[in-house]
Motif scaffolding. Structure first.
Motif, short mmCIF file in Angstrom:
data_model
loop_
_atom_site.label_atom_id
_atom_site.label_comp_id
_atom_site.label_asym_id
_atom_site.label_seq_id
_atom_site.Cartn_x
_atom_site.Cartn_y
_atom_site.Cartn_z
N THR A 166 0.84 -1.12 -0.02
CA THR A 166 0.00 0.00 -0.02
C THR A 166 1.01 1.06 -0.02
O THR A 166 1.78 1.41 0.89
CB THR A 166 -0.88 0.06 1.27
N ALA A 167 0.72 2.23 -0.87
CA ALA A 167 1.22 3.32 -0.99
C ALA A 167 0.63 4.72 -0.80
O ALA A 167 -0.87 4.57 -0.89
CB ALA A 167 1.93 3.36 -2.46
N TRP B 8 0.17 8.39 -1.72
CA TRP B 8 0.57 9.28 -2.63
C TRP B 8 -0.21 10.89 -2.32
O TRP B 8 -1.28 10.93 -2.16
CB TRP B 8 -0.07 9.05 -4.03
N ARG C 183 -0.20 5.99 -11.42
CA ARG C 183 -0.95 5.17 -10.24
C ARG C 183 -1.39 3.69 -11.08
O ARG C 183 -1.22 2.68 -10.49
CB ARG C 183 -2.03 5.64 -9.77
N GLU D 35 -0.77 0.16 -9.91
CA GLU D 35 -2.21 -0.61 -9.58
C GLU D 35 -2.34 -1.96 -10.44
O GLU D 35 -2.75 -2.92 -10.04
CB GLU D 35 -3.48 0.04 -9.91
N SER E 100 -1.84 -1.19 -3.82
CA SER E 100 -3.18 -0.23 -3.58
C SER E 100 -2.61 1.22 -3.12
O SER E 100 -1.57 1.35 -2.65
CB SER E 100 -3.73 -0.91 -2.16
N PHE E 101 -3.45 2.27 -3.33
CA PHE E 101 -3.20 3.74 -3.16
C PHE E 101 -3.97 4.17 -2.08
O PHE E 101 -5.16 4.00 -2.09
CB PHE E 101 -2.66 4.68 -4.45
N LEU F 276 -4.85 8.09 -0.89
CA LEU F 276 -4.29 9.51 -1.74
C LEU F 276 -4.51 10.63 -0.56
O LEU F 276 -5.49 10.61 0.47
CB LEU F 276 -5.27 9.96 -2.52
#
Length: 230
Positions: A113-114, A116, A128, A132, A137-138, A140
């Motif tokens: 998981t990032a 951003w 992204r 992905e 997974s992001f 925000l």
């Protein structure tokens, strides 16, 4: 374009269409950058789709990531862009995916998981999507305060931040300094408007993994971060 080149391009497009989950993305790339991307689609011939099971899934993810990364590479604003430079950027994006993405990378990415941080997240849609496609997974955040709030509640594998967010022209460094002061050592990447050597050096001296304005290099930084913490 010769008959042979047209045939190769058609074959590459057919392979890509058979696995792509974002037809709108492919249409965007073709309509806006088609002439410059011939080499990119030719390079997709490296992706073979033999076999089934996880191998086929991995190859599909490679193709999806490559399509998104090339869109990110050529769509990013650049006043000096020419058809030739767009073709080089596209070829580089395809090569980065071909060289760096394998089954092990996809397995690691699927667990990651990032965070951003960017006050204009719509500017980074293709970047992204390229990650992905591998399973990342992001979450925000559009401000430093929001990012810190999310970091207080959740652990991330990597953080990507732009540099300037009004009213702080160096908000990326502000966030990085707060994190390091608190003992948070999550890999941190600056994705901003400069790729100057002095800015890269400053980012590293402040504790960032790197600094870039190139989508392909960002992709590599994120995979390196996941490999580091995996």
């Amino acid at each position: 374009m010769s008959v042979d080149e047209f045939t190769k391009l058609t074959e590459a497009l057919t392979k890509l269409l058979s696995v792509l989950v974002w037809p709108a993305l492919l249409a965007f790339v073709l309509v806006r950058f088609g002439p410059a991307l011939k080499e990119f689609f030719s390079s997709l011939g490296e992706f073979t789709f033999k076999g089934g099971g996880f191998e086929a899934t991995a190859k599909r993810k490679q193709a999806e990531a490559a399509a998104a990364l090339v869109a990110a590479s050529v769509a990013r604003p650049d006043a000096n862009r020419t058809p030739g430079s767009a073709a080089r950027d596209a070829k580089e994006a395809a090569a980065v995916v071909a060289e760096s993405v394998n089954a092990r990378v996809i397995r690691r990415a699927s667990e990651a998981t990032a965070l951003w941080v960017d006050d204009r997240p719509s500017n980074n849609i293709f970047e992204r999507q390229s990650l992905e496609a591998l399973g990342v997974s992001f979450v925000l955040a559009t401000s430093t305060d929001e990012a810190l709030d999310r970091l207080a509640k959740q652990k991330f594998d990597v953080i990507i931040s732009d540099m300037g967010r009004p009213p702080d022209s160096r908000a990326g460094y502000t966030l990085l300094e707060k994190l390091r002061a608190s003992g948070n050592q999550t890999p941190f990447v600056i994705y901003a408007g400069s790729n100057a050597p002095e800015h890269k050096a400053e980012a590293r001296s402040r504790g960032a993994l790197g600094c870039t304005n190139r989508a392909s290099e960002l992709f590599e930084y994120v995979l390196a971060a996941l490999n580091r913490v995996g």
